[in-house]
Design an enzyme around this catalytic site. Structure first.
Site, PDB file in Angstrom:
ATOM      1  N   LYS A 115       0.839  -1.207   0.000  1.00 34.80           N
ATOM      2  CA  LYS A 115       0.000   0.000   0.000  1.00 34.80           C
ATOM      3  C   LYS A 115       0.868   1.249   0.000  1.00 34.80           C
ATOM      4  O   LYS A 115       0.586   2.215  -0.702  1.00 34.80           O
ATOM      5  CB  LYS A 115      -0.937  -0.016   1.222  1.00 34.80           C
ATOM      6  CG  LYS A 115      -2.047  -1.065   1.093  1.00 34.80           C
ATOM      7  CD  LYS A 115      -2.847  -1.276   2.371  1.00 34.80           C
ATOM      8  CE  LYS A 115      -3.828  -2.443   2.166  1.00 34.80           C
ATOM      9  NZ  LYS A 115      -4.640  -2.756   3.329  1.00 34.80           N
TER      10      LYS A 115
ATOM     11  N   GLN B   3      -4.809  -1.514   9.537  1.00 35.08           N
ATOM     12  CA  GLN B   3      -4.729  -2.841   8.933  1.00 35.08           C
ATOM     13  C   GLN B   3      -5.356  -3.878   9.865  1.00 35.08           C
ATOM     14  O   GLN B   3      -5.068  -3.917  11.059  1.00 35.08           O
ATOM     15  CB  GLN B   3      -3.257  -3.184   8.636  1.00 35.08           C
ATOM     16  CG  GLN B   3      -3.047  -4.464   7.866  1.00 35.08           C
ATOM     17  CD  GLN B   3      -3.579  -4.418   6.434  1.00 35.08           C
ATOM     18  OE1 GLN B   3      -3.686  -3.369   5.821  1.00 35.08           O
ATOM     19  NE2 GLN B   3      -3.923  -5.577   5.898  1.00 35.08           N
TER      20      GLN B   3
ATOM     21  N   ASP C 201     -11.044   2.859   3.749  1.00 40.88           N
ATOM     22  CA  ASP C 201     -11.379   1.430   3.639  1.00 40.88           C
ATOM     23  C   ASP C 201     -12.883   1.229   3.432  1.00 40.88           C
ATOM     24  O   ASP C 201     -13.320   0.149   3.013  1.00 40.88           O
ATOM     25  CB  ASP C 201     -11.011   0.712   4.949  1.00 40.88           C
ATOM     26  CG  ASP C 201      -9.751  -0.126   4.841  1.00 40.88           C
ATOM     27  OD1 ASP C 201      -9.424  -0.560   3.722  1.00 40.88           O
ATOM     28  OD2 ASP C 201      -9.106  -0.332   5.879  1.00 40.88           O
TER      29      ASP C 201
HETATM   30  N1  GUN Z   1      -6.809  -6.824   6.002  1.00 40.00           N
HETATM   31  C1  GUN Z   1      -7.011  -7.557   4.860  1.00 40.00           C
HETATM   32  N2  GUN Z   1      -7.573  -6.786   3.905  1.00 40.00           N
HETATM   33  C2  GUN Z   1      -7.722  -5.552   4.438  1.00 40.00           C
HETATM   34  C3  GUN Z   1      -8.231  -4.314   3.935  1.00 40.00           C
HETATM   35  O1  GUN Z   1      -8.682  -4.195   2.792  1.00 40.00           O
HETATM   36  N3  GUN Z   1      -8.198  -3.268   4.791  1.00 40.00           N
HETATM   37  C4  GUN Z   1      -7.715  -3.382   6.053  1.00 40.00           C
HETATM   38  N4  GUN Z   1      -7.738  -2.301   6.811  1.00 40.00           N
HETATM   39  N5  GUN Z   1      -7.244  -4.506   6.553  1.00 40.00           N
HETATM   40  C5  GUN Z   1      -7.241  -5.576   5.742  1.00 40.00           C
END
Ligand code: GUN
Length: 296
Positions: free
Chosen positions: A58, A102, A125
């Protein structure tokens, strides 16, 4: 004998790369107007290797398009109150447009409480209850990245959605439920069925799908006998299966038996290289939108 039809393989890597270029253009346009670059903060608590790898991806992708991304790393034993304080600081920081915590979080931290603490206008998100409500009501807000990415894959591959029967297998908050909401939306206009592990006679339903979204989490679960000829099949699964021929001892496969199903359907996404790359591209798009909304 006629040769079997070969599906159009939807190239998620290419489509994600196109979206990243569009986001970069949007960021450059802001800079030309004298505005600041969008700012993203990614919070990682603990040392889960999969999460560390996602977070690195990311940050790298953000930097490539000119988004200022900082990763905030905290130890596994970070108290919940400290995390809530950190989110409050980020909510109040004018340079921060997007906040991503996350998941999963360590067991002693209440995920729902943490998501609720994020300012919905920075919730890139799309997990905050206000974002979910806006999505359902069709109001402006953030769409969760994976289902939003799937919509882009369908649109940019020329899959007709209007009046199509979309069948979603999986009812998670991150994929299945928001996917159903998006496909129902005016403009996409699907008829939507959501199936799950208790659904009776699943194959009789998946065989009706013009668009089949597989988000089950079971390797090669969807076979050719479960799909309609000519359908568009979107595979959200990422499953590890043992493979002694690979150096790392495993390979990644989706929820769809690709070889079997690709000979029957009209469109299919590969794993890897289908839905996966879209999730980060849509996060970047959400972060640009967050910045553009906040300074209007
Ligand atoms: N963990 C796995 N996929 C995601 C996501 O798209 N966003 C977040 N915040 N955590 C994750």
């Amino acid at each position: 004998m006629t040769s079997p039809a070969i599906a159009h393989i939807i190239d998620g890597k290419q489509i994600a790369s196109d979206i990243r270029s569009e986001v970069k253009q949007g960021v450059d346009a802001r800079i030309l107007l004298g505005k600041r670059p969008p700012g993203l903060r990614v919070v990682l608590v603990g040392e889960n290797p999969a999460s560390q790898s996602y977070v690195r991806g990311k940050k790298r992708a953000s930097e490539e398009v000119g988004i200022i991304a900082e990763t905030l790393l905290h130890p596994e034993d970070m108290p919940e109150a400290d995390l809530l304080n950190l989110i409050e600081q980020l909510n109040n920081d004018p340079d921060v447009d997007g906040i991503l915590v996350q998941l999963p979080l360590p067991d002693h931290i209440d995920e729902d409480k943490v998501i609720l603490a994020i300012d919905p206008d920075k919730d890139v998100d799309g997990f905050h209850p206000v974002s979910v409500g806006r999505l359902v009501l069709g109001q402006a807000g953030f769409e969760p990245c994976t289902p939003a990415g799937i919509v882009e894959l369908l649109k940019r591959s020329g899959v007709e959605t209007s009046g199509a029967h979309a069948v979603i297998v999986g009812r998670s908050n991150i994929v299945g439920k928001p996917m159903a909401t998006l496909l129902l939306r005016r403009g996409l206009d699907c008829t939507v069925t959501v199936c799950h592990s208790r659904t009776k006679d699943l194959p009789s339903i998946t065989r009706q799908a013009d668009i089949l979204i597989a988000a089950i989490g079971r390797a090669n679960f969807i076979t050719a006998s479960m799909v309609k000829e000519g359908a568009a099949v979107i595979d959200v699964g990422i499953n590890r299966i043992d493979d002694a021929t690979r150096e790392r001892g495993y390979r990644l496969v989706g929820d769809v038996d690709f070889k079997d199903v690709s000979e029957k359907v009209g469109w299919i996404t590969p794993v890897p290289g289908g839905v996966g790359p879209m999730t980060i591209a849509m996060l970047l798009q959400n972060t640009l939108h967050a910045a553009n909304r906040r300074d209007t």
